[in-house]
Design an enzyme around this catalytic site. Structure first.
Site, PDB file in Angstrom:
ATOM      1  N   ASN A  73      -2.191   0.091   6.795  1.00 42.61           N
ATOM      2  CA  ASN A  73      -1.780  -1.415   7.403  1.00 42.61           C
ATOM      3  C   ASN A  73      -0.868  -2.066   6.923  1.00 42.61           C
ATOM      4  O   ASN A  73      -0.607  -3.314   6.395  1.00 42.61           O
ATOM      5  CB  ASN A  73      -2.452  -2.508   7.945  1.00 42.61           C
ATOM      6  N   ARG A  85      -2.647 -14.278   4.401  1.00 40.96           N
ATOM      7  CA  ARG A  85      -3.038 -13.387   5.596  1.00 40.96           C
ATOM      8  C   ARG A  85      -2.443 -14.047   6.614  1.00 40.96           C
ATOM      9  O   ARG A  85      -2.326 -13.114   7.949  1.00 40.96           O
ATOM     10  CB  ARG A  85      -4.616 -14.054   5.862  1.00 40.96           C
ATOM     11  N   THR A 116      -6.496  -7.025  10.549  1.00 41.13           N
ATOM     12  CA  THR A 116      -6.252  -5.646  10.337  1.00 41.13           C
ATOM     13  C   THR A 116      -5.814  -4.528  11.338  1.00 41.13           C
ATOM     14  O   THR A 116      -4.548  -4.307  10.956  1.00 41.13           O
ATOM     15  CB  THR A 116      -7.958  -5.507   9.469  1.00 41.13           C
ATOM     16  N   LYS A 137       1.000  -0.972  -0.049  1.00 41.79           N
ATOM     17  CA  LYS A 137      -0.303   0.439  -0.033  1.00 41.79           C
ATOM     18  C   LYS A 137       0.994   1.500   0.091  1.00 41.79           C
ATOM     19  O   LYS A 137       1.966   0.993   0.312  1.00 41.79           O
ATOM     20  CB  LYS A 137      -1.051  -0.835   1.050  1.00 41.79           C
ATOM     21  N   TYR A 182     -12.761  -1.881  -3.726  1.00 38.52           N
ATOM     22  CA  TYR A 182     -12.694  -1.356  -2.532  1.00 38.52           C
ATOM     23  C   TYR A 182     -14.292  -1.437  -1.920  1.00 38.52           C
ATOM     24  O   TYR A 182     -15.054  -1.664  -0.820  1.00 38.52           O
ATOM     25  CB  TYR A 182     -12.436  -1.001  -1.492  1.00 38.52           C
ATOM     26  N   PHE A 213     -15.288   3.879   7.674  1.00 36.44           N
ATOM     27  CA  PHE A 213     -13.896   4.361   6.736  1.00 36.44           C
ATOM     28  C   PHE A 213     -13.883   4.677   5.655  1.00 36.44           C
ATOM     29  O   PHE A 213     -12.407   4.470   5.374  1.00 36.44           O
ATOM     30  CB  PHE A 213     -12.882   2.809   7.914  1.00 36.44           C
ATOM     31  N   GLU A 244     -10.296 -10.070  -7.496  1.00 37.39           N
ATOM     32  CA  GLU A 244      -8.827  -8.739  -7.224  1.00 37.39           C
ATOM     33  C   GLU A 244      -7.481  -8.994  -8.084  1.00 37.39           C
ATOM     34  O   GLU A 244      -7.032  -8.217  -8.715  1.00 37.39           O
ATOM     35  CB  GLU A 244      -8.101  -9.044  -5.916  1.00 37.39           C
ATOM     36  N   ARG A 294       2.181  -6.368   9.684  1.00 33.25           N
ATOM     37  CA  ARG A 294       1.804  -5.292   9.626  1.00 33.25           C
ATOM     38  C   ARG A 294       1.746  -5.253  11.580  1.00 33.25           C
ATOM     39  O   ARG A 294       2.101  -3.703  12.143  1.00 33.25           O
ATOM     40  CB  ARG A 294       0.309  -6.074  10.038  1.00 33.25           C
TER      41      ARG A 294
END
Ligand code: IDP
Ligand code: MG
Length: 144
Positions: free
Chosen positions: A113, A86, A92, A10, A50, A58, A127, A103
């Site tokens: 994150n 994951r 998260t 990100k 998203y 959020f 995705e 993270r």
């Protein structure tokens, strides 16, 4: 597609110069990179990606964050890719993420994150298609 997942490094990961460290951790965990690119998401693209979170409080901030700078989508392959990835990235909220996870190591907040990971095989497939055409992946990897 059950052996594939989509990661996104990100904008905070890119800004903090952590691309290399995070990819090293991903590869050391046994994931193979099938496709990777650096892109700056448009508002429409981020909203599409998203979409499931559209009604969440959020959502607006998430779109601002995800379009704030370049990010690095990566199509990954490994046995049990979705679940294992994951596990590698952690919860998260970095405050709740297990020790040693990406993270926990690098994320500043529940929003910023560092990395995205698909949450199911079905979503992984969708995705990956958001960023890579199947023709492109075949060509890159010399499978055609
Ligand atoms: P995930 O990335 O662990 O799958 P999701 O619930 O799918 O988490 O949320 C997508 C992204 O939205 C998160 O990675 C994070 O950047 C952001 N986000 C999730 N929950 C919150 C929140 O409560 N406050 C702010 N941002 C959030
Ligand atoms: Mg998610």
């Amino acid at each position: 597609m059950s052996n594939r997942t989509l990661a996104i490094l990100k904008p905070d990961c890119v800004k903090k110069n952590l691309i290399g460290k995070v990819i090293t951790q991903i590869q050391d965990a046994g994931f193979t990179v099938l496709g990777m690119k650096m892109v700056k998401l448009t508002e429409d693209s981020a909203k599409g990606f998203y979409e499931v979170h559209e009604a969440r409080p959020f959502f607006k901030d998430l779109i601002v964050y995800m379009t704030s700078g370049p990010c690095v989508p990566i199509a990954l392959e490994k046995e049990n890719a979705v679940e294992d990835f994951r596990k590698l990235i952690g919860a998260t909220d970095p405050a709740k993420a297990a020790e040693g996870t990406i993270r926990k190591l690098y994320a500043a907040s529940i929003q910023e994150n560092i990395v995205h990971g698909s949450d199911s095989d079905e979503n992984a497939s969708k995705e990956i298609s958001h960023f890579f055409s199947s023709k492109e992946l075949l060509e890159i990897n010399g499978w055609k």
